[in-house]
Design a protein around this motif. Sequence first.
Motif, PDB file in Angstrom:
ATOM      1  N   ASN A 153      -7.627  -0.498  -1.021  1.00 19.81           N
ATOM      2  CA  ASN A 153      -7.006   0.645  -1.680  1.00 19.81           C
ATOM      3  C   ASN A 153      -8.057   1.729  -2.075  1.00 19.81           C
TER       4      ASN A 153
ATOM      5  N   LEU B  39      -6.242   5.435  -2.440  1.00 18.07           N
ATOM      6  CA  LEU B  39      -5.012   5.195  -3.385  1.00 18.07           C
ATOM      7  C   LEU B  39      -5.549   4.684  -4.710  1.00 18.07           C
ATOM      8  N   ASP B  40      -6.660   4.486  -4.763  1.00 15.88           N
ATOM      9  CA  ASP B  40      -7.439   4.155  -6.092  1.00 15.88           C
ATOM     10  C   ASP B  40      -8.712   4.579  -6.368  1.00 15.88           C
TER      11      ASP B  40
ATOM     12  N   PRO C 269       0.573   5.073  -7.242  1.00 16.48           N
ATOM     13  CA  PRO C 269       0.650   4.760  -5.767  1.00 16.48           C
ATOM     14  C   PRO C 269       0.723   3.358  -5.361  1.00 16.48           C
ATOM     15  N   VAL C 270      -0.492   2.776  -5.824  1.00 17.65           N
ATOM     16  CA  VAL C 270      -0.721   1.324  -5.318  1.00 17.65           C
ATOM     17  C   VAL C 270       0.472   0.357  -5.827  1.00 17.65           C
TER      18      VAL C 270
ATOM     19  N   LEU D  15      -3.081   5.455   7.552  1.00 18.17           N
ATOM     20  CA  LEU D  15      -2.744   4.152   6.909  1.00 18.17           C
ATOM     21  C   LEU D  15      -1.776   3.650   7.649  1.00 18.17           C
TER      22      LEU D  15
ATOM     23  N   ALA E 171       1.124   7.579  -0.400  1.00 15.41           N
ATOM     24  CA  ALA E 171       0.097   7.147   0.592  1.00 15.41           C
ATOM     25  C   ALA E 171      -0.160   7.881   1.559  1.00 15.41           C
ATOM     26  N   LEU E 172       0.819   8.712   2.020  1.00 15.04           N
ATOM     27  CA  LEU E 172       0.858   9.587   3.157  1.00 15.04           C
ATOM     28  C   LEU E 172       0.480  10.999   2.668  1.00 15.04           C
TER      29      LEU E 172
END
Lengths: 243, 411
Positions: free
Chosen positions: A50, A55-56, B404-405, A88, B324-325
């Motif tokens: 992540n 994403l993090d 998002p995660v 991804l 995520a995209l």
Amino acid sequence: MIIEMQDITKVYEMDRRSLRAVDGVSLQVEAGEFVAIIGPSGSGKSTLMNLIACLDTPTSGTYELDGVEVGKLNDDELSLARNSKIGLVFQSYNLLARMTALENVELPLLYGTHSADGTAARRALETVGLSERADHWPSQLSGGQQQRVAIARALINDPAIILADEPTGALDTRSGLEVMAIFQRLNREGRTVVLVTHEQTIAEHARRVISIRDGRIASDEPVDQPREADAEIAKLPVEEARQ
Amino acid sequence: MSLRLTLKEALRGLSANKVRTFLMMIGVIIGIAALISIVAVGQGAKAKVVKSAGKMWGTNPIMVTASAGGPNAGPHMGMGVGVGAQTLVMEDLQAIEKEVPNVRKASPGLLKSDVQVKYHQQAKTTEVFGITPEFREYRSWDVDGGEFISDDDVRSLGRVALIGQTVAQELFGDADPVGSSIMIDNVSFKVKGLLMARGTSPEGSDLDDRVMIPVTTFSRRLYNVDYLSNIVVQLKDVSRMDETASTIAAMLRDRHHIVPPKQDDFAVRTPSGVVRMFAGTSQTLTLFLGIVSAIALLVGGLVIMNIMLISIGERTREIGIRRALGARRKDILNQFLAEAVMVTLTGGLIGVAAGVVVARVLSLMKGMPIVVSWQAVGLAVAFSVVVGIVFGVQPARRAAWMNPVEALRGK
């Protein structure tokens, strides 16, 4: 250098205890590498993934992705980094059910600067051998085909790295190997691929394996003789349904 | 993300669950339909009042009437207020004409009630008006037969009269009255013209029950008075009517030395003021129905908010994937806001159509006049967009601010 991590930690605060999911990881990945990150569940590899995927953000340490210091980015800039620098691929494909294969491949273009006129998406589908299925819905595709659509989607913005999180986890052996064959081909063509997995045999398709234990790098070694997915497929018993 | 793509994505999201989308719309449809039909009926009633007020008032003059007891005294709207009150004089009229720039013409008027009019043996009690030839223009009221009172009649104190249809009927029956001699308070007048029929005034009095004579004849020959019952003021620029009315009132207050708390001894009235007065009576109904439509819109908005929150819960994964995209928070916010606005706007447009149908049915069944104005439609459409934004923004924000995660781990 595509990935340059220095002493990265990620700490989760839960019920007064703090969990150090990633605990001082330093990692470099150069352009053109094929790296597998391996570790059992709970090892911190997902957290690390992540972080790599933007994403993090890390609790401490520095992370440079393709020359950009990720820790200094705001949310919009992180989104842009995900959009343009990272392709991804998920274990569960994560295609949107209401979009055709082509539309799914084009989805990242909606949030980027390129226009979505279908040509780039068609080319990406061609790369994964699915040009015929462009107008199919995800539900009309097999798992392996869905994952290939997801790979095409990851390629559409020509990212600095392809980052795959257990991409074969939901697939049968043959489909899994087919997916690995695509990654190996992409890597031969010069793409940087980072693969996160818990399966040793899958990891051995990469040219370098980094093993994670308890949030730290336990080992980081090159693979002398990576497995050849194409050769493995050839050795599989002939499957009637696939002819 | 461009507007076109945002709308396309929103449409895709909505078409995935059509029943739900329709449920989201229904409150807005009802609210807007109610709003449109209310306004259509309300404006129809108002147009009817304006039309009947125009019958009495003509189209654009300001009316200054003498009154003893404040602006709202008198039984009927200015016309009768002048009876007995002797506060307006010719000098007031001249001042209005000379000193107020927007005034084109000020015409004097006098009136007396309970006047006896006779033709041979037939007698009738009616109202007598002292007028000038301008009356024909500012009240758009001409003669049906014969001629109108002329400037010469006014100058020469002519003993000529115009009679209303009711008076003609009672004195002459079906015979042509023009040219005959009648007695007004025992003074002989020649009938110069028969006034066109006007019917009933908004408050129910018979407008055709009257006799009109030159204002000078009224004040100097018949009754010997030096005051005026009213002054009719015609304007150069009608759009500045309210402003001019205030100027006239201020000037008269000054001339009559009226300072608070002393009450005005005159009243300045405009047709719009009269319309307002009549429109007030149907306001209670409009208010009630307006509240109904407001509640429908509020409930509709809350339904939209709830369904959107449910829908966002179900689409957590989708939100995670989009983030995520590379979707920014703003992109997610816009997508869900666009869905909400699309629902309410579509609902609003359907509601407009339904409201027009309802209004038409009402007008057919109950004979109510209706007016569907562009303003009302525009307002309804704007309203529905506002409802979409107000009730869509909170769910959309929730979607946009998901981690998002965690969203990727969701359903």
